[in-house]
Design an enzyme around this catalytic site. Structure first.
Site, mmCIF file in Angstrom:
data_model
loop_
_atom_site.group_PDB
_atom_site.id
_atom_site.type_symbol
_atom_site.label_atom_id
_atom_site.label_comp_id
_atom_site.label_asym_id
_atom_site.label_seq_id
_atom_site.Cartn_x
_atom_site.Cartn_y
_atom_site.Cartn_z
ATOM 1 N N ALA A 158 53.654 20.062 32.845
ATOM 2 C CA ALA A 158 52.775 20.995 33.877
ATOM 3 C C ALA A 158 53.349 20.884 35.189
ATOM 4 O O ALA A 158 53.910 19.857 35.880
ATOM 5 C CB ALA A 158 51.460 20.417 33.637
ATOM 6 N N LYS A 159 53.207 21.959 36.011
ATOM 7 C CA LYS A 159 53.323 22.058 37.357
ATOM 8 C C LYS A 159 52.118 21.689 37.964
ATOM 9 O O LYS A 159 51.230 22.939 38.381
ATOM 10 C CB LYS A 159 54.074 23.320 37.869
ATOM 11 C CG LYS A 159 54.474 23.402 39.308
ATOM 12 C CD LYS A 159 55.380 24.585 39.667
ATOM 13 C CE LYS A 159 55.808 24.735 40.883
ATOM 14 N NZ LYS A 159 56.774 23.803 41.220
ATOM 15 N N ALA A 160 51.651 20.496 38.054
ATOM 16 C CA ALA A 160 50.488 20.223 38.480
ATOM 17 C C ALA A 160 50.516 19.265 39.755
ATOM 18 O O ALA A 160 51.591 18.713 40.086
ATOM 19 C CB ALA A 160 49.946 19.172 37.340
ATOM 20 N N TYR A 164 53.163 15.499 42.148
ATOM 21 C CA TYR A 164 53.947 15.612 43.459
ATOM 22 C C TYR A 164 53.465 14.635 44.389
ATOM 23 O O TYR A 164 54.297 14.494 45.385
ATOM 24 C CB TYR A 164 53.768 17.340 43.896
ATOM 25 C CG TYR A 164 54.575 17.968 43.130
ATOM 26 C CD1 TYR A 164 55.659 18.575 43.657
ATOM 27 C CD2 TYR A 164 53.990 18.744 42.140
ATOM 28 C CE1 TYR A 164 56.573 19.326 43.003
ATOM 29 C CE2 TYR A 164 54.785 19.504 41.355
ATOM 30 C CZ TYR A 164 55.979 19.912 41.753
ATOM 31 O OH TYR A 164 56.596 20.905 40.992
#
Length: 290
Positions: A158-160, A164
């Site tokens: 997932a780009k969650a 980050y």
């Protein structure tokens, strides 16, 4: 001149189905996503007024939301239409577009099944992620202390937002030492990626890139692989150990923000900004503006 803060700009943001003045688009301090990282997002660029590979980005946004356990209350067509209209409504031709979806504030705690799922899209003018001078000479990367997590310990597909945090920590640490960015290893000690971009190496006229099994298989990454193969450049996706960097001649990053950016050094290793890297930079720049 100092850059304008992102909460105090002219323009329009699409939020929960409506176009609203930029400064009015706020969330409450007890929004669940602020406290628990429950947001999924995308980063995409518009070139000459057209968002590059918009549908692929939107597909990934919905996949990320699904992995995080919630359903976006809009269709993919709704999101695509709003992205395109925002570029026009804000008067941009070359711009960066940021769709984001998140859990709201009905419940506060780890459990949040009843929280409303919100969606917003912002578009702004944003030049190259790295300065033109840095790109031409090749970026200098430190080696991060933090590692990309194993896929059974975090939602790595997932780009969650929560994933980050270690990237921000690592990039800040690198910049404090005079570097442009940092290379991150994965949980096994293999080369993974930079803090916000995938990485490629050149050896004997061939490309080598880490297998994306615990970090995102970037849309730009896949695009560059296609461009390399059109040039009859062999591309090998495999596990790459840090000590192998001593034998690589060139290295570069790929990403929507980074585009194709050469590297000149990573820790103790040095690289040239060579012809393969330059050719793929040119090919990518030409493709996105076609």
């Amino acid at each position: 001149m100092a850059a304008l803060p992102y909460d105090d700009r002219d323009g329009w943001i699409w939020m929960d189905g409506e176009y609203q003045p930029w400064r009015d688009c706020n969330v409450h301090i007890l929004t669940h996503a602020i406290h628990y990282g429950g947001a999924a997002f995308e980063g995409q660029r518009a070139y000459n007024g057209k968002i590059f590979k918009l549908e692929e980005h939107t597909d990934r946004l919905f996949k990320s939301a699904s992995i995080l356990g919630y359903e976006i209350p809009f269709t993919k067509d709704d999101i695509n239409t709003a992205c395109n209209e925002l570029v026009v409504k804000n008067g941009f031709t070359d711009a960066y577009c940021r769709p984001v979806v998140w859990r709201g504030s009905e419940m506060m705690g780890v459990s949040a099944q009843q929280n409303t799922i919100h969606a917003a899209i912002a578009v702004w003018e944003w030049p190259s992620y790295f300065s033109p001078e840095a790109r031409l000479r090749g970026l200098r990367l430190d080696i991060a202390d933090w590692r990309r997590p194993a896929p059974d310990t975090a939602p790595t597909d997932a780009k969650a937002s929560g994933l980050y945090q270690i990237c921000t920590i690592s990039k800040h640490a690198a910049e404090s030492k005079g570097f442009d960015d940092a290379l991150m290893y994965d949980y096994r000690g293999q080369i993974a990626e930079a803090t916000g971009a995938n990485i490629f190496f050149v050896q004997n006229g061939e490309l080598h890139t880490p297998t994306p099994d615990c970090f995102l298989d970037g849309i730009t990454r896949r695009t560059v692989i296609d461009l390399a193969r059109k040039r009859q450049i062999k591309v090998t996706e495999r596990a790459i150990m840090p000590e192998e960097m001593a034998g690589f001649e060139q290295a570069f990053l790929t990403g929507t923000a980074a585009e194709v950016t050469p590297l000149s050094e990573i820790g103790p290793y040095r690289f040239e900004v060579g012809e393969i890297t330059k050719s793929l930079m040119f090919d990518y720049d030409e493709l996105v503006r076609t």
